[in-house]
Design an enzyme around this catalytic site. Sequence first.
Site, PDB file in Angstrom:
ATOM      1  CG  ASP A  48      -1.881   1.028   1.349  1.00 53.34           C
ATOM      2  OD1 ASP A  48      -2.851   1.072   0.856  1.00 53.34           O
ATOM      3  OD2 ASP A  48      -1.475   2.360   1.844  1.00 53.34           O
ATOM      4  CE  LYS A  78      -3.770   4.628   0.539  1.00 60.28           C
ATOM      5  NZ  LYS A  78      -2.249   4.737   0.975  1.00 60.28           N
TER       6      LYS A  78
HETATM    7  P1  NDP Z   1       1.055   1.460  11.829  1.00 59.01           P
HETATM    8  O1  NDP Z   1      -0.255   1.463  12.693  1.00 59.01           O
HETATM    9  O2  NDP Z   1       1.228   0.427  10.896  1.00 59.01           O
HETATM   10  O3  NDP Z   1       2.184   1.492  12.843  1.00 59.01           O
HETATM   11  C1  NDP Z   1       3.379   1.798  12.160  1.00 59.01           C
HETATM   12  C2  NDP Z   1       4.335   2.216  13.351  1.00 59.01           C
HETATM   13  O4  NDP Z   1       4.247   0.770  14.350  1.00 59.01           O
HETATM   14  C3  NDP Z   1       5.585   2.420  13.107  1.00 59.01           C
HETATM   15  O5  NDP Z   1       6.329   3.225  14.078  1.00 59.01           O
HETATM   16  C4  NDP Z   1       6.420   1.159  13.225  1.00 59.01           C
HETATM   17  O6  NDP Z   1       7.903   1.248  13.736  1.00 59.01           O
HETATM   18  C5  NDP Z   1       5.805   0.350  14.619  1.00 59.01           C
HETATM   19  N1  NDP Z   1       5.428  -0.890  14.236  1.00 59.01           N
HETATM   20  C6  NDP Z   1       5.248  -1.762  13.337  1.00 59.01           C
HETATM   21  N2  NDP Z   1       5.073  -3.133  13.770  1.00 59.01           N
HETATM   22  C7  NDP Z   1       5.475  -3.029  15.152  1.00 59.01           C
HETATM   23  C8  NDP Z   1       5.292  -4.021  16.090  1.00 59.01           C
HETATM   24  N3  NDP Z   1       5.398  -5.351  15.777  1.00 59.01           N
HETATM   25  N4  NDP Z   1       5.753  -3.794  17.186  1.00 59.01           N
HETATM   26  C9  NDP Z   1       5.851  -2.547  17.794  1.00 59.01           C
HETATM   27  N5  NDP Z   1       5.856  -1.398  16.813  1.00 59.01           N
HETATM   28  C10 NDP Z   1       5.668  -1.696  15.484  1.00 59.01           C
HETATM   29  O7  NDP Z   1       0.960   2.935  11.212  1.00 59.01           O
HETATM   30  P2  NDP Z   1       0.751   3.639   9.705  1.00 59.01           P
HETATM   31  O8  NDP Z   1       0.442   5.023   9.978  1.00 59.01           O
HETATM   32  O9  NDP Z   1       1.939   3.588   9.091  1.00 59.01           O
HETATM   33  O10 NDP Z   1      -0.108   2.876   9.010  1.00 59.01           O
HETATM   34  C11 NDP Z   1      -0.210   1.650   8.155  1.00 59.01           C
HETATM   35  C12 NDP Z   1      -0.415   2.034   6.738  1.00 59.01           C
HETATM   36  O11 NDP Z   1      -1.638   2.508   6.453  1.00 59.01           O
HETATM   37  C13 NDP Z   1       0.466   3.194   6.109  1.00 59.01           C
HETATM   38  O12 NDP Z   1       1.625   2.657   6.095  1.00 59.01           O
HETATM   39  C14 NDP Z   1      -0.158   3.463   4.835  1.00 59.01           C
HETATM   40  O13 NDP Z   1       0.070   2.566   3.839  1.00 59.01           O
HETATM   41  C15 NDP Z   1      -1.586   3.365   5.252  1.00 59.01           C
HETATM   42  N6  NDP Z   1      -2.104   4.652   5.809  1.00 59.01           N
HETATM   43  C16 NDP Z   1      -3.117   5.237   5.019  1.00 59.01           C
HETATM   44  C17 NDP Z   1      -3.765   6.558   5.311  1.00 59.01           C
HETATM   45  C18 NDP Z   1      -4.589   7.139   4.541  1.00 59.01           C
HETATM   46  O14 NDP Z   1      -4.800   8.032   4.612  1.00 59.01           O
HETATM   47  N7  NDP Z   1      -5.291   6.292   3.744  1.00 59.01           N
HETATM   48  C19 NDP Z   1      -3.096   7.119   6.316  1.00 59.01           C
HETATM   49  C20 NDP Z   1      -1.985   6.701   7.132  1.00 59.01           C
HETATM   50  C21 NDP Z   1      -1.638   5.428   6.814  1.00 59.01           C
HETATM   51  P3  NDP Z   1       8.994   1.152  12.591  1.00 59.01           P
HETATM   52  O15 NDP Z   1       8.686   1.315  11.165  1.00 59.01           O
HETATM   53  O16 NDP Z   1      10.179   1.922  13.151  1.00 59.01           O
HETATM   54  O17 NDP Z   1       9.493  -0.720  12.996  1.00 59.01           O
END
Ligand code: NDP
Length: 276
Positions: A48, A78
């Site tokens: 995504d 998107k």
């Molecule tokens: P998430 O809820 O997926 O969380 C991501 C965060 O959590 C990062 O800081 C990551 O750290 C941490 N993390 C991931 N896995 C773990 C784990 N197993 N244990 C502890 N911490 C963890 O947030 P996102 O906002 O990135 O949402 C996911 C996806 O949704 C986005 O990447 C995007 O593709 C989509 N999205 C869409 C939006 C929209 O408007 N349509 C808006 C926001 C997101 P690290 O990377 O440092 O490991």
Amino acid sequence: MAPSAVPTVTLNNGVEIPQLGFGVFQVPDDETAAAVTTALETGYRSIDTAAIYGNEAGVGRALAASGLPREELFVTTKLWNADQGYDDTLRAFDTSLSKLGLDYADLYLIHWPAPARDLYRASWRALERLADEGSIRAAGVSNFQPGHLARLTDGAQLIPAVNQIELHPGLQQEELRSFHAEHGIATEAWSPLAQGAVLGERVIVDLAARHGKSPAQVVLRWHLQLGNVVIPKSVTPTRVRENFDVFDFALTDEEMGALAALDRGLRTGPHPDELN
Ligand code: NDP
């Protein structure tokens, strides 16, 4: 686990989307290929991205380098708010596709309704055309509230296949999930881990200990059991693998109920009525 063992959700046009995918929001373009490569090696097949993330090219490099057959992949991108409108949408889509290095996208979403711009109906007509031409396998939206969906679909040819919304234990989106169920729209959860903000909740930590899993795995399992499509993001290889390892345990009805009690209107992102 084999990629083929990831369950799929069948969209309203018959296309199947893997229920667990990989998100790349806030990953710089030059780090994106490495992150996506780790995800593909782990077994994720759904990626995504979005034009505004500035990393479609990085995603495309990883897809090309993987050597995986195109039909095994499911790629979502998107349309950014500034590109809404019929002609601008068609142009923006072409730009995204060429950055991705693909000749079609699996799912194209209107990123935000941006209600004050009042262009989402015109943009949707462009997505209908792209679907009709076969440039996208499915057309959907993101961050649409029930009122936006009602206005979009009034007189439209297509009902969105997906609405990608902020959804996690702190923001459970009951109203939208039932609206989607009623209208045949799949619910896709963004920030499924609330960007980490719910992982310290006592209930989640206790369930993780009980199941011998991590808090993130418990939250992802909760999503899967609700039927949500989820796209957790991580640039940490151990977490990328951890987030994929969620198919060997199940939460009981009572445990699902305990998680339901965490709903508290927690938003990590903007309110869809307000972002334009
Ligand atoms: P998430 O809820 O997926 O969380 C991501 C965060 O959590 C990062 O800081 C990551 O750290 C941490 N993390 C991931 N896995 C773990 C784990 N197993 N244990 C502890 N911490 C963890 O947030 P996102 O906002 O990135 O949402 C996911 C996806 O949704 C986005 O990447 C995007 O593709 C989509 N999205 C869409 C939006 C929209 O408007 N349509 C808006 C926001 C997101 P690290 O990377 O440092 O490991």
